[in-house]
Scaffold this motif. Structure first.
Motif, PDB file in Angstrom:
ATOM      1  N   LEU A  23      81.286  38.644  30.755  1.00 49.78           N
ATOM      2  CA  LEU A  23      79.857  38.334  30.772  1.00 49.78           C
ATOM      3  C   LEU A  23      79.497  37.591  29.490  1.00 49.78           C
ATOM      4  O   LEU A  23      79.688  38.121  28.391  1.00 49.78           O
ATOM      5  CB  LEU A  23      79.026  39.610  30.867  1.00 49.78           C
ATOM      6  N   VAL A  24      79.021  36.362  29.611  1.00 48.62           N
ATOM      7  CA  VAL A  24      78.506  35.620  28.461  1.00 48.62           C
ATOM      8  C   VAL A  24      77.029  35.962  28.342  1.00 48.62           C
ATOM      9  O   VAL A  24      76.219  35.605  29.200  1.00 48.62           O
ATOM     10  CB  VAL A  24      78.705  34.106  28.615  1.00 48.62           C
ATOM     11  N   SER A  25      76.694  36.665  27.292  1.00 54.26           N
ATOM     12  CA  SER A  25      75.335  37.154  27.092  1.00 54.26           C
ATOM     13  C   SER A  25      74.692  36.424  25.925  1.00 54.26           C
ATOM     14  O   SER A  25      75.064  35.289  25.611  1.00 54.26           O
ATOM     15  CB  SER A  25      75.365  38.671  26.870  1.00 54.26           C
ATOM     16  N   CYS A  26      73.759  37.075  25.266  1.00 52.30           N
ATOM     17  CA  CYS A  26      73.002  36.418  24.204  1.00 52.30           C
ATOM     18  C   CYS A  26      72.384  37.474  23.315  1.00 52.30           C
ATOM     19  O   CYS A  26      71.900  38.504  23.794  1.00 52.30           O
ATOM     20  CB  CYS A  26      71.918  35.531  24.827  1.00 52.30           C
ATOM     21  N   GLY A  27      72.420  37.237  22.006  1.00 49.28           N
ATOM     22  CA  GLY A  27      71.776  38.141  21.056  1.00 49.28           C
ATOM     23  C   GLY A  27      70.475  37.597  20.514  1.00 49.28           C
ATOM     24  O   GLY A  27      69.853  38.209  19.651  1.00 49.28           O
ATOM     25  N   GLY A  28      70.073  36.433  21.011  1.00 52.15           N
ATOM     26  CA  GLY A  28      68.815  35.845  20.553  1.00 52.15           C
ATOM     27  C   GLY A  28      68.895  35.196  19.186  1.00 52.15           C
ATOM     28  O   GLY A  28      67.870  34.969  18.542  1.00 52.15           O
ATOM     29  N   ALA A  29      70.118  34.843  18.759  1.00 54.64           N
ATOM     30  CA  ALA A  29      70.287  34.308  17.408  1.00 54.64           C
ATOM     31  C   ALA A  29      69.577  32.975  17.210  1.00 54.64           C
ATOM     32  O   ALA A  29      69.199  32.626  16.099  1.00 54.64           O
ATOM     33  CB  ALA A  29      71.780  34.159  17.098  1.00 54.64           C
ATOM     34  N   HIS A  30      69.382  32.218  18.279  1.00 53.58           N
ATOM     35  CA  HIS A  30      68.809  30.882  18.147  1.00 53.58           C
ATOM     36  C   HIS A  30      67.290  30.887  18.292  1.00 53.58           C
ATOM     37  O   HIS A  30      66.662  29.821  18.236  1.00 53.58           O
ATOM     38  CB  HIS A  30      69.394  29.981  19.236  1.00 53.58           C
ATOM     39  N   MET A  31      66.703  32.051  18.489  1.00 59.13           N
ATOM     40  CA  MET A  31      65.277  32.119  18.759  1.00 59.13           C
ATOM     41  C   MET A  31      64.507  32.713  17.582  1.00 59.13           C
ATOM     42  O   MET A  31      65.041  33.518  16.809  1.00 59.13           O
ATOM     43  CB  MET A  31      65.014  32.964  20.014  1.00 59.13           C
ATOM     44  N   GLU A  32      63.261  32.311  17.468  1.00 53.41           N
ATOM     45  CA  GLU A  32      62.405  32.863  16.439  1.00 53.41           C
ATOM     46  C   GLU A  32      61.998  34.287  16.813  1.00 53.41           C
ATOM     47  O   GLU A  32      61.897  34.638  17.982  1.00 53.41           O
ATOM     48  CB  GLU A  32      61.155  31.997  16.256  1.00 53.41           C
TER      49      GLU A  32
ATOM     50  N   GLY B 138      59.841  37.355  17.730  1.00 60.25           N
ATOM     51  CA  GLY B 138      58.601  37.404  18.485  1.00 60.25           C
ATOM     52  C   GLY B 138      58.793  38.023  19.849  1.00 60.25           C
ATOM     53  O   GLY B 138      59.893  38.464  20.219  1.00 60.25           O
ATOM     54  N   GLU B 139      57.722  38.044  20.623  1.00 62.57           N
ATOM     55  CA  GLU B 139      57.742  38.714  21.921  1.00 62.57           C
ATOM     56  C   GLU B 139      58.712  38.055  22.888  1.00 62.57           C
ATOM     57  O   GLU B 139      59.418  38.744  23.635  1.00 62.57           O
ATOM     58  CB  GLU B 139      56.329  38.711  22.509  1.00 62.57           C
ATOM     59  N   ASP B 140      58.780  36.718  22.880  1.00 62.84           N
ATOM     60  CA  ASP B 140      59.679  36.025  23.806  1.00 62.84           C
ATOM     61  C   ASP B 140      61.130  36.390  23.533  1.00 62.84           C
ATOM     62  O   ASP B 140      61.914  36.616  24.465  1.00 62.84           O
ATOM     63  CB  ASP B 140      59.481  34.511  23.703  1.00 62.84           C
ATOM     64  N   ARG B 141      61.489  36.438  22.260  1.00 66.39           N
ATOM     65  CA  ARG B 141      62.858  36.795  21.890  1.00 66.39           C
ATOM     66  C   ARG B 141      63.158  38.234  22.302  1.00 66.39           C
ATOM     67  O   ARG B 141      64.226  38.534  22.848  1.00 66.39           O
ATOM     68  CB  ARG B 141      63.069  36.626  20.396  1.00 66.39           C
ATOM     69  N   ASP B 142      62.214  39.138  22.044  1.00 63.44           N
ATOM     70  CA  ASP B 142      62.424  40.542  22.378  1.00 63.44           C
ATOM     71  C   ASP B 142      62.629  40.727  23.876  1.00 63.44           C
ATOM     72  O   ASP B 142      63.478  41.508  24.317  1.00 63.44           O
ATOM     73  CB  ASP B 142      61.237  41.389  21.911  1.00 63.44           C
ATOM     74  N   LYS B 143      61.851  39.996  24.682  1.00 67.75           N
ATOM     75  CA  LYS B 143      61.985  40.099  26.130  1.00 67.75           C
ATOM     76  C   LYS B 143      63.342  39.581  26.596  1.00 67.75           C
ATOM     77  O   LYS B 143      63.985  40.175  27.469  1.00 67.75           O
ATOM     78  CB  LYS B 143      60.862  39.328  26.824  1.00 67.75           C
ATOM     79  N   LEU B 144      63.770  38.460  26.020  1.00 67.79           N
ATOM     80  CA  LEU B 144      65.061  37.890  26.404  1.00 67.79           C
ATOM     81  C   LEU B 144      66.200  38.839  26.060  1.00 67.79           C
ATOM     82  O   LEU B 144      67.078  39.110  26.891  1.00 67.79           O
ATOM     83  CB  LEU B 144      65.267  36.551  25.706  1.00 67.79           C
TER      84      LEU B 144
END
Length: 343
Positions: free
Chosen positions: A225-234, A236-242
């Motif tokens: 599974l290729v997932s994401c830790g949100g490293a590229h995002m600022e 905030g709420e959008d990052r937390d949701k992702l």
């Protein structure tokens, strides 16, 4: 699948309430009362507050003594599905997987050898009050007597003697789910027998069950599974949701019973791979990007690397690399993190 408690028509024939007993024979003052007062049930779910019948069978009741045990169990010869029905071979698997909803108490899965002198091996787990998946490798099971000897102050020789020979998966006869009042975290006080009966804080229990599966054995990963830790995002709420959504997907994969590898790359770049050193880390600390080609290479290697089975990790370019690729070498480094599969 060992048992689906909802769809298997003979579930209440195969799984039965074992004789409720006292773990400690010295606790005999409770025995007579226990035989009368203890209530242990396993059957169809009752009605909720709205009068709707619950579809999940329930294992619930009350154990009278502080050393009381309540358990349901089934013979392995009666379990399985399809071609494995009545021919379950535990040695071909890595452990057990259960989906259940408890009441926040601690329960255990038990495995028992045949015969009167057969040993029982247990592996405890905590419930959350919500539906959850419990994954227990066979390596976590210990003889039932081990904790009792250890808690009584036995030394290493005593505990080694209590352990006896290692658990032999090919000789086990029964599997069960149990509740023990002594394993609960609530503090106890010396009380009269009626007070013990009326106090349900540590002695009552309830557990809804959906299924018990066996975890397939394997040396290599079954699913990447290729997932994401949100490293590229600022932040905030959008990052937390992702991130929350990605973590939810990861949890589903971990609890599937498949051998998994979860890869969380840094910001993806469309550029050739293989020219920069990589860092493998854990803890959502990566800040560097990585090429799509390098991520693909990591996934292919993980498919055939036993060390990648049931692991989660972040990966990015080595810190100190500039994005233009001047890193002084092309060796790939594995740093930080270790081999945890619990984050």
């Amino acid at each position: 699948m060992l048992t689906n408690f909802v769809t298997h028509k003979d579930v209440f024939v195969d799984w039965t309430v074992d004789e409720t007993r006292l773990v400690d024979p010295a606790d005999g003052r409770w025995q007579a009362a226990a035989e009368v007062a203890q209530r242990v049930n396993f059957g169809p779910g009752g009605e909720d507050e709205d009068g709707v019948v619950q579809k999940f069978p329930k294992f619930d009741g009350f154990v009278f003594s502080k050393t009381g045990v309540a358990q349901i169990s089934a013979a392995l010869d009666d379990l399985g599905s399809g071609d494995t029905r009545g021919n379950v071979e535990l040695r071909k698997f890595d452990g057990v997987l259960l989906r259940l909803k408890g009441d926040g108490k601690r329960f255990s899965v038990s495995l028992r050898e045949p015969g009167v002198e057969g040993r029982t091996f247990i592996a405890p787990f905590a419930t959350t009050g919500k539906w959850q998946i419990v994954r227990i490798p066979f390596s976590q099971f210990r003889p039932e007597v081990f904790n009792r000897v250890y808690n009584a102050g036995g030394d290493s020789k005593d505990t080694d003697a209590a352990l006896g020979s290692p658990m032999d998966l090919s000789t086990l006869e029964r599997i069960g789910v149990r509740f023990e009042a002594r394993n609960q975290s609530a503090k106890r006080q010396n009380t009269a027998w009626m007070d013990e009966l009326n106090s349900s804080s540590s002695n009552s229990f309830g557990l809804e069950l959906e299924y018990v599966k066996l975890i397939p054995k394997g040396d290599e990963t079954d699913f990447i599974l290729v997932s994401c830790g949100g490293a590229h995002m600022e932040e905030g709420e959008d990052r937390d949701k992702l991130v929350a959504s990605k973590r939810s997907g990861e949890k589903i994969v971990r609890n599937s019973g498949l051998g998994y590898t979860v890869v969380r790359p840094g910001t993806l770049l469309e550029e050739p791979g293989g020219s920069k050193a990589l860092v493998f880390d854990q803890g959502n600390r990566i800040t560097m990007p990585i090429s799509c080609a390098d991520v693909a290479d990591v996934c292919l290697r993980a498919l055939h690397d036993p060390q990648a089975r049931n692991k989660s990790f972040d990966v990015c370019y080595e810190y100190g690399n500039d994005v233009d690729g001047n890193n002084g070498g092309d060796e790939k480094n594995a740093q930080g993190g270790g081999a945890s599969d619990k984050y």
